[in-house]
Each structure stands twice: as C-alpha cells, then as structure tokens.
Design a protein around this motif. Sequence first.
Motif, PDB file in Angstrom:
ATOM      1  N   CYS A  43    -100.790 -81.033  27.142  1.00 58.18           N
ATOM      2  CA  CYS A  43     -99.393 -80.693  27.419  1.00 58.18           C
ATOM      3  C   CYS A  43     -99.163 -79.214  27.103  1.00 58.18           C
ATOM      4  O   CYS A  43     -99.259 -78.786  25.950  1.00 58.18           O
ATOM      5  N   LEU A  44     -98.836 -78.465  28.119  1.00 53.16           N
ATOM      6  CA  LEU A  44     -98.544 -77.039  27.978  1.00 53.16           C
ATOM      7  C   LEU A  44     -97.069 -76.835  27.642  1.00 53.16           C
ATOM      8  O   LEU A  44     -96.726 -76.069  26.738  1.00 53.16           O
ATOM      9  N   VAL A  45     -96.203 -77.512  28.394  1.00 55.09           N
ATOM     10  CA  VAL A  45     -94.755 -77.430  28.173  1.00 55.09           C
ATOM     11  C   VAL A  45     -94.182 -78.844  28.247  1.00 55.09           C
ATOM     12  O   VAL A  45     -94.208 -79.465  29.317  1.00 55.09           O
ATOM     13  N   PRO A  46     -93.673 -79.373  27.148  1.00 53.91           N
ATOM     14  CA  PRO A  46     -93.078 -80.713  27.216  1.00 53.91           C
ATOM     15  C   PRO A  46     -91.729 -80.666  27.937  1.00 53.91           C
ATOM     16  O   PRO A  46     -90.850 -79.894  27.552  1.00 53.91           O
ATOM     17  N   ASN A  47     -91.594 -81.459  28.973  1.00 57.12           N
ATOM     18  CA  ASN A  47     -90.318 -81.542  29.693  1.00 57.12           C
ATOM     19  C   ASN A  47     -90.246 -82.901  30.387  1.00 57.12           C
ATOM     20  O   ASN A  47     -90.794 -83.086  31.479  1.00 57.12           O
ATOM     21  N   PRO A  48     -89.569 -83.862  29.764  1.00 58.36           N
ATOM     22  CA  PRO A  48     -89.492 -85.205  30.356  1.00 58.36           C
ATOM     23  C   PRO A  48     -88.667 -85.265  31.637  1.00 58.36           C
ATOM     24  O   PRO A  48     -88.656 -86.290  32.312  1.00 58.36           O
ATOM     25  N   GLY A  49     -87.997 -84.170  31.993  1.00 52.96           N
ATOM     26  CA  GLY A  49     -87.227 -84.160  33.230  1.00 52.96           C
ATOM     27  C   GLY A  49     -88.077 -84.043  34.478  1.00 52.96           C
ATOM     28  O   GLY A  49     -87.615 -84.364  35.588  1.00 52.96           O
ATOM     29  N   VAL A  50     -89.312 -83.583  34.341  1.00 54.23           N
ATOM     30  CA  VAL A  50     -90.190 -83.422  35.500  1.00 54.23           C
ATOM     31  C   VAL A  50     -90.447 -84.780  36.151  1.00 54.23           C
ATOM     32  O   VAL A  50     -90.870 -85.730  35.497  1.00 54.23           O
ATOM     33  N   GLY A  51     -90.156 -84.867  37.441  1.00 58.09           N
ATOM     34  CA  GLY A  51     -90.393 -86.103  38.182  1.00 58.09           C
ATOM     35  C   GLY A  51     -89.289 -87.129  38.066  1.00 58.09           C
ATOM     36  O   GLY A  51     -89.360 -88.194  38.696  1.00 58.09           O
ATOM     37  N   GLU A  52     -88.254 -86.826  37.285  1.00 59.73           N
ATOM     38  CA  GLU A  52     -87.107 -87.727  37.158  1.00 59.73           C
ATOM     39  C   GLU A  52     -85.969 -87.243  38.066  1.00 59.73           C
ATOM     40  O   GLU A  52     -86.125 -86.279  38.802  1.00 59.73           O
ATOM     41  N   ASN A  53     -84.841 -87.930  38.013  1.00 65.41           N
ATOM     42  CA  ASN A  53     -83.639 -87.519  38.752  1.00 65.41           C
ATOM     43  C   ASN A  53     -83.815 -87.581  40.268  1.00 65.41           C
ATOM     44  O   ASN A  53     -83.089 -86.944  41.023  1.00 65.41           O
ATOM     45  N   VAL A  54     -84.794 -88.359  40.732  1.00 63.90           N
ATOM     46  CA  VAL A  54     -85.043 -88.427  42.174  1.00 63.90           C
ATOM     47  C   VAL A  54     -83.892 -89.159  42.872  1.00 63.90           C
ATOM     48  O   VAL A  54     -83.492 -90.252  42.478  1.00 63.90           O
ATOM     49  N   GLN A  55     -83.371 -88.523  43.897  1.00 62.81           N
ATOM     50  CA  GLN A  55     -82.264 -89.081  44.672  1.00 62.81           C
ATOM     51  C   GLN A  55     -82.681 -89.194  46.136  1.00 62.81           C
ATOM     52  O   GLN A  55     -83.475 -88.408  46.624  1.00 62.81           O
ATOM     53  N   ASP A  56     -82.107 -90.173  46.803  1.00 66.02           N
ATOM     54  CA  ASP A  56     -82.388 -90.354  48.228  1.00 66.02           C
ATOM     55  C   ASP A  56     -81.208 -91.078  48.857  1.00 66.02           C
ATOM     56  O   ASP A  56     -80.578 -91.927  48.217  1.00 66.02           O
ATOM     57  N   HIS A  57     -80.924 -90.736  50.079  1.00 61.76           N
ATOM     58  CA  HIS A  57     -79.865 -91.438  50.800  1.00 61.76           C
ATOM     59  C   HIS A  57     -80.365 -92.799  51.273  1.00 61.76           C
ATOM     60  O   HIS A  57     -81.301 -92.862  52.068  1.00 61.76           O
ATOM     61  N   PRO A  58     -79.764 -93.880  50.807  1.00 64.41           N
ATOM     62  CA  PRO A  58     -80.096 -95.189  51.383  1.00 64.41           C
ATOM     63  C   PRO A  58     -79.403 -95.347  52.727  1.00 64.41           C
ATOM     64  O   PRO A  58     -78.276 -94.879  52.921  1.00 64.41           O
ATOM     65  N   ILE A  59     -80.065 -96.006  53.655  1.00 65.83           N
ATOM     66  CA  ILE A  59     -79.507 -96.195  54.989  1.00 65.83           C
ATOM     67  C   ILE A  59     -79.696 -97.648  55.414  1.00 65.83           C
ATOM     68  O   ILE A  59     -80.800 -98.189  55.292  1.00 65.83           O
ATOM     69  N   VAL A  60     -78.623 -98.253  55.866  1.00 68.44           N
ATOM     70  CA  VAL A  60     -78.651 -99.642  56.328  1.00 68.44           C
ATOM     71  C   VAL A  60     -78.587 -99.639  57.848  1.00 68.44           C
ATOM     72  O   VAL A  60     -77.668 -99.063  58.435  1.00 68.44           O
ATOM     73  N   CYS A  61     -79.567-100.269  58.478  1.00 67.36           N
ATOM     74  CA  CYS A  61     -79.727-100.195  59.938  1.00 67.36           C
ATOM     75  C   CYS A  61     -79.402-101.543  60.572  1.00 67.36           C
ATOM     76  O   CYS A  61     -80.159-102.503  60.431  1.00 67.36           O
TER      77      CYS A  61
END
Length: 619
Positions: free
Chosen positions: A307-325
């Motif tokens: 671990c060079l820089v600890p940052n638990p935020g990396v790879g989190e907070n992922v958002q995506d638009h859900p779409i209902v077809c």
Amino acid sequence: MAAVDLEKPFDYVIVGGGTAGLVVANRLSEDSDVRVLVIEAGGDRTADPLVLCPGLVAGLYGKDEYDWNFTSPPQPSLNNRQIRQPRGKMLGGSSALNFLMLLYPSNANIDAWAALGNDGWDFDSLAPYFRKFATVHAPPQSAKDMVGITYHDETLAQGDGPIQVSFSEGYTVNNKAWMETFAQQGLSVTTDVRTGKALGAFQNQATIDPATKTRSYAASGYLTPEVRQRPNLVVLTETLVTKILFDTSSTEPVATGVEVLLSTKKTQTILANQEVILSAGTLQSPQLLELSGIGNPTLLSQHSIPCLVPNPGVGENVQDHPIVCQSFQVLPDTPSGDVLRDPALLQSLVGLYTSSAGAGPLGQSVISVAYSPLVDSSGILSPSAKSAIFAPHEESLKSSPAQSHVRKLLESSQDEAAFQYLLFPTQISIPAAPKAMTDYILPVLPDNYLTIMTILNHPFSRGSVHITSSDPTQKPLWDPKYNSHELDLELLARGVQFVERLVAPETPLGKLLEQKLDGKAAEAGKSRLPEIVATDLDKAKEIVRQRQISVFHVAGSCAMLPRGKGGVVDSRLRVYGVKALRVVDASVIPLEPLGNIQSVVYALAERAADLIKEDRNGR
C-alpha cells in the motif's frame, strides 16, 4: 506506425485513448514544446465500418476487438439477473460504441458538484466547455416538419469543436406521436435543452457528421490525420498499462511513468517528466490505482500489493443510470426497426449506405427523448406527493451529502428531470445471463415492436469496482448494486407506472400500438414485454425487477470530492496523496449527471486540459 523511441521520457503520459484521453492528448499537444504519449489497450478502428456506420452499432458488442464487455454479479434486486456493461476497447473508447445520443445536464445537477466541495465545477464554469467540444448543425427542414424542434436556439449553436452534432432526417410518425403524447401530459419542451433548464419531450441531437453520415467520436474528432501528424504526439495502441511507477524518495510519492505490456508481450517502462494522466475509464482507472498501491489497504493486502497511499474511496461511489425497457407490439403500418431482422433488407440498406454517401436509415439516429419530473400513474406528482415518498428515508439521506443533494434535486426543484424517457425503435429482450449487449438489442420475437425506456436520472444506490487479482490482464469486478437503496426501486416503479399513461389507447402513441380489449387480455401480455402491466405499484416494481438493465453511464469510482468525504481526486483532478498523477474521465464525476453522459465527459476533459496547462505554466 514508425518506430517510436520509448526510452526517451515524455512530458505527459496519458493512460487510455478513450473519450476523455484523446481530448486531453489533442489539447496538450497543441503546444509543440510538449511531448505527449497516449497508450491505448485496444486497437485503432477508425476506418472500421462497424464503428463508423451509426446503424451497425450492434455488430460491435461482445467482440474482443471492440468491447471490454463487463458483466455484473447476479443482482438481488433484479431477480438475480446478471447485467452486461459494454466498454469501448479501441481508440475513442466508449464514444466509439455508444448509441450516439447527445444530451445535456441541468444547471442544478452540475451546481451540486460544486456544492459537494469542488470549487469551479458549477454549471456556469463548465458551460463554455460544452460549446468548445462540439460543432452543432441546425436541424434540417424535414426534421422540423415532422417533430417540430421549435425550441432549438441557434444563438446557442456556437463553436467549431471537433465533435459533429446533428439532427437526422428519418424521423417518422412514431417520433411525432411521442412529442404529441407528452404534450398531452403537460410536458412540452419550450427551451433549448443546452440551457440546462428543460422538461418535456424533445428530439435530441446525435454525434453524427451530417456531411458523411458517419459516427463523430473522440478518435475521428480529436485524433484527425492532421493531429496525428504532430511530431510531439505519439499514440501507442494494443498496449496494456500494468501499473503506475512512483519515486518514493520524497515525503509524497511522485508519479514518474508507467509499466506497459506491449503487443509483442514485452514489458517496457515509459517515463513522464510532468504528469501521468489516468483516463482508463470508470471501471479501469481505479483498477490501475489499486494495482499501483493506491486504495483500500485491506483489499491491497489480500492481493499482496504494497500500500503506497491508503484510500478506501478508490473504486467506491460507482453510479449508473438504471433503465427499464418495456417493449410494445406495433400495428402493421407502424414503423419498427425490427424489420432489419431480414438479412436481405439489412444488406440492401448497407448497400444503399455505402453507395450513396450514407443515405438511408443506417446513417441516422431516430431515438426520441423526454425529460420528466417525478411522475406516476396519476401524472406529474404534487409537492406533497413527492415529500411523502422521501419522508420515510429522512434519516438515511441526512447521513450522505451526495444523497441529500439528490433528494433536493428531485423533491424541491420544479424543473429538474427525475426521469429520462426514450423511444427506442426496436424490441428489447432481457435474458437472465446475457453474453453481451447484443443479446438485449437483437430481435428474438417475430412481431414488430417499439420500446419505451424509463431511466432514473439521479440514482441513490452506489456500487463498486475492484481488482480481484494482482494480474493486470484480469478485469476488475464491477458490482453496480442496483436498487441497493430502496428509493431507486420506489422511484423507478412510479416512472414505469407513468408509461401506462403514454401507451393508453387514446394517446397519439397508443394509437400506433396493438391494444387489448380488456384488463384480463392485457394481463396475458400478448402485445407487450414483459407479461405484466403496471396496474399498481407492486406490479410496476416487478417490471423493474424483470426489465431493468444498465444504460451504460457508469461514473464516480475515483470521485472528485474532499478526501475526508470519500474523494480520490481534488478539484483539479489530482490524486490525493501523490504528486504528478491525475485522473481525467467519468470516474471523477462526483454525482451522476442526468441524461446520456458523453457531453459531460467531453466538457470535463476539455476543462481538465486547461487545468493541466495552467498548472504547467504556473498559473
């Protein structure tokens, strides 16, 4: 390509030749004194007809030479279905395989970025860059005659940017009925959507060059033959960056270059004098940070990565638009793209396109759009009805500044689009375990359909993307965690209920569809997919579980936020805890913008290039 001296350091090394990376490469290499390298894992497909022809986009998905083709784990809220996520694996990135739709966010939507702690990222600051990336062409008279477009403001159509933006000429009675149906619901657009203040149905523009009827995207626009001739710009394709290199002799590690795996399978170190710029996309920029020792220490230790820089935020907070077809069978004389299932007809149209300068439907985009506030089966919701939806979630929303902003956008704003509706010209199928995006869009039923798509513009749910191995050739695991916040399902279901108003027999749109004689027949589902009708909220929720997929707008995994609030980069897009490393792509977006996000990514990258130039020149 001529031999390139990779031993000589570059000023800037850009990891990823996608939508954002090529913008930055173009702008930085405008200065002939700056030596720039772009490294792209995929190939150069800029002459490929499947990429260039708008109507052949289905031929790109799921093929290794074009598409990273991510898949999610089974999603509990979606009947344990797996969801596919196409990502561009070529120069131009996902701008080379998207559906070419160009839409714009709202003022309040972007202003929320600044309110989260990002000075200089309000709508007014970003507005010039929405103009800078595009050349907007006026709608042809045929389009005006069919779908109106009275709201198109020519005074906003300024700029001579690299991306060509146009309206098509192939709109039909379907598009006209779409506009008329929303007008009946009190949703007519009266202002140009580029102003950031628009609600109602409108005909969106597409990233199609009207002169050639070809896709206009990052590679064709920002990496033209003239740009490629710049002696200070090098583009390296079919080369995988395996990690970022750092000088750790000082208090704060300094990015000095990258390690790559060349197409020859040889490992090479490439140095950067000024900066490494990470533009690998929402799903792969965090992967490279983690492989390089920046991320959650627990995760890194599991894969024996120091671990060079600890940052638990990396790879989190992922958002995506859900779409209902939801697909609806059309009457015999109603146009439908499903007719292209006939190989002879498709071949005929390909012949027309290639022999007549892009003529015919394959050179067009005929999807129509509507922006809508919160709605349900009764129509537009009153302020008290909106408050009643959010009240049970009061405490949980208070704990998250981002979610509080989303609530404010949806509940308090009178002109914020909670939903985006799309009129798609073909049927959509939803298998439980699709192999690629193609499984969704190729017609499988013999009848002809149109599809109405319901998109939740401001999702509350957050997912993640993380490495599962220290092997850089292994894709990270993307888990969108759709509807993990129950408000998303609650809101989407109400949006689906509103669709029943759109397809009712008396509406202009409903008159183009096969209709049922009574409720019992409707429940049989002969004229629609799925075999459920949203007659109440519970049935609408089941439609979401059966018919929701991704609309391919993943963002947020390296969020631009204060570090103490889960941020990975600061407001100048510099990675916390190190020097000379920036992230420039959709992963830095702190709050998902409404609408299709390619315009936002182009504008963000244009502004990032200016920030990089300012920092280099000491301003």
